[in-house]
Design an enzyme around this catalytic site. Structure first.
Site, PDB file in Angstrom:
ATOM      1  CG  ASP A   1      35.808  32.119  24.058  1.00 35.70           C
ATOM      2  OD1 ASP A   1      35.977  32.546  25.220  1.00 35.70           O
ATOM      3  OD2 ASP A   1      36.684  31.479  23.442  1.00 35.70           O
TER       4      ASP A   1
ATOM      5  CG  HIS B   1      31.522  23.812  30.592  1.00 36.23           C
ATOM      6  ND1 HIS B   1      32.140  24.643  31.499  1.00 36.23           N
ATOM      7  CD2 HIS B   1      31.597  22.560  31.110  1.00 36.23           C
ATOM      8  CE1 HIS B   1      32.557  23.921  32.535  1.00 36.23           C
ATOM      9  NE2 HIS B   1      32.248  22.653  32.314  1.00 36.23           N
TER      10      HIS B   1
HETATM   11  N1  APR Z   1      44.023  36.261  33.026  1.00 35.72           N
HETATM   12  C1  APR Z   1      44.009  35.105  33.750  1.00 35.72           C
HETATM   13  N2  APR Z   1      43.060  34.817  34.676  1.00 35.72           N
HETATM   14  C2  APR Z   1      42.097  35.747  34.868  1.00 35.72           C
HETATM   15  C3  APR Z   1      42.052  36.977  34.164  1.00 35.72           C
HETATM   16  C4  APR Z   1      43.076  37.218  33.206  1.00 35.72           C
HETATM   17  N3  APR Z   1      43.123  38.353  32.491  1.00 35.72           N
HETATM   18  N4  APR Z   1      40.966  37.677  34.602  1.00 35.72           N
HETATM   19  C5  APR Z   1      40.355  36.906  35.532  1.00 35.72           C
HETATM   20  N5  APR Z   1      41.045  35.754  35.703  1.00 35.72           N
HETATM   21  C6  APR Z   1      40.732  34.629  36.578  1.00 35.72           C
HETATM   22  C7  APR Z   1      39.963  34.969  37.833  1.00 35.72           C
HETATM   23  O1  APR Z   1      40.854  35.325  38.880  1.00 35.72           O
HETATM   24  C8  APR Z   1      39.244  33.640  38.125  1.00 35.72           C
HETATM   25  O2  APR Z   1      40.046  32.801  38.943  1.00 35.72           O
HETATM   26  O3  APR Z   1      39.888  33.762  35.846  1.00 35.72           O
HETATM   27  C9  APR Z   1      39.085  33.003  36.742  1.00 35.72           C
HETATM   28  C10 APR Z   1      37.658  33.020  36.240  1.00 35.72           C
HETATM   29  O4  APR Z   1      36.889  32.182  37.078  1.00 35.72           O
HETATM   30  P1  APR Z   1      35.343  31.976  36.742  1.00 35.72           P
HETATM   31  O5  APR Z   1      34.728  33.309  36.447  1.00 35.72           O
HETATM   32  O6  APR Z   1      34.791  31.108  37.825  1.00 35.72           O
HETATM   33  O7  APR Z   1      35.354  31.178  35.364  1.00 35.72           O
HETATM   34  P2  APR Z   1      35.589  29.623  35.144  1.00 35.72           P
HETATM   35  O8  APR Z   1      36.536  29.068  36.150  1.00 35.72           O
HETATM   36  O9  APR Z   1      35.954  29.462  33.705  1.00 35.72           O
HETATM   37  O10 APR Z   1      34.121  29.002  35.399  1.00 35.72           O
HETATM   38  C11 APR Z   1      33.974  27.621  35.140  1.00 35.72           C
HETATM   39  O11 APR Z   1      31.622  27.834  35.580  1.00 35.72           O
HETATM   40  O12 APR Z   1      29.647  28.943  35.352  1.00 35.72           O
HETATM   41  C12 APR Z   1      30.384  27.888  34.879  1.00 35.72           C
HETATM   42  O13 APR Z   1      30.181  26.948  32.744  1.00 35.72           O
HETATM   43  C13 APR Z   1      30.704  28.058  33.416  1.00 35.72           C
HETATM   44  O14 APR Z   1      32.678  27.339  32.233  1.00 35.72           O
HETATM   45  C14 APR Z   1      32.214  28.054  33.370  1.00 35.72           C
HETATM   46  C15 APR Z   1      32.583  27.362  34.662  1.00 35.72           C
END
Ligand code: APR
Length: 232
Positions: A89, A104
């Site tokens: 984003d 990414h």
């Molecule tokens: N504030 C902080 N952390 C949060 C919040 C919030 N409001 N809401 C959720 N989280 C945390 C969750 O607990 C989790 O640990 O954010 C994390 C999101 O993890 P993922 O959904 O796995 O996202 P991410 O780590 O960015 O994924 C990495 O995976 O699928 C690929 O390319 C995609 O960039 C992505 C990569």
């Protein structure tokens, strides 16, 4: 000026209404990434891939940065801030941060399938079959799919290697090479992890855990950092 490097993930944008990937209602709970976010998926059903990213891009056009994004922009008053984000984003940009490295890709950009040098800004959420580059090749999302190279990992490593403070925000630390960046922080670097559910933090020793949402934790942490920063 002290150097702060931010490593942000989907949790950074959750409070802006952008879905994460692995939370309860995350994107990978409702889609198999193999079907919508891989070169094989593009070869098999490009229209389905375009639809998946159109749905996310439409959501992004309707979303705004949250207090966490704005707090990180404020950090630049007294720190040399570099953002390395796994997010596709543009909320860090829209909040006013000035140095952002996307690992990414970027949801609001499209790339030619015939000439990867041709990258276009999208000012509307729909990217469809038949939308072509100036050379007539189909446009695809400018996203790093599973199995594709993360071209920006080398400059990201160089940034982390020089960090005095590392803020790891809203990432499950499941995906490499992004998660491995933490290991490049220098010994003197102060490392924070902001995540209400930091389930993988045990894999990364030396992280000070702030088990809160980033929209709540960051304004408080940024104020503390700015108040204690040496006026240099
Ligand atoms: N504030 C902080 N952390 C949060 C919040 C919030 N409001 N809401 C959720 N989280 C945390 C969750 O607990 C989790 O640990 O954010 C994390 C999101 O993890 P993922 O959904 O796995 O996202 P991410 O780590 O960015 O994924 C990495 O995976 O699928 C690929 O390319 C995609 O960039 C992505 C990569």
């Amino acid at each position: 000026m002290k150097k702060i490097v931010i490593l942000s993930g989907a949790g950074m944008s959750a409070e802006s209404g952008i879905s994460t990937f692995r939370d309860n209602n995350g994107l990978w709970k409702n889609h198999r990434f193999e079907d919508v976010a891989s070169p094989e998926a593009w070869r098999k059903d490009p229209a389905l891939v375009l639809e998946f990213y159109n749905m996310r891009r439409k959501n992004l056009f309707e979303s705004e940065p949250n207090p966490g994004h704005f707090a990180l922009a404020d950090l630049e008053q007294k720190f040399d801030v570099k953002i390395v984000t796994q997010n596709v984003d543009d909320l860090h940009e829209r909040a006013g941060s000035s140095s952002i490295l996307h690992l990414h890709g970027e949801l609001k950009k499209a790339r030619s399938t015939g000439d990867p040098e041709l990258i276009y800004e999208l000012n509307h959420w729909a990217l469809n079959m038949g939308d072509t580059c100036e050379k007539g090749f189909q446009l695809r999302p400018h996203i790093v799919w599973f199995g594709e190279m993360v071209d920006n990992i080398s400059p990201a490593i160089l940034l982390v290697k020089r960090a005095d403070i590392l803020l790891v925000i809203g990432t499950s630390l499941n995906v490499y090479p992004a998660a491995g960046l933490i290991h490049y922080a220098p010994a003197h670097c102060t490392k924070y992890l902001i995540d209400p559910d930091a389930s993988n933090s045990h894999l990364f020793p030396g992280l000070e855990i702030i088990p809160e949402k980033s929209g709540t934790a960051l304004p408080v942490l940024v104020k503390r950092l700015l108040d204690t920063a040496m006026d240099s």
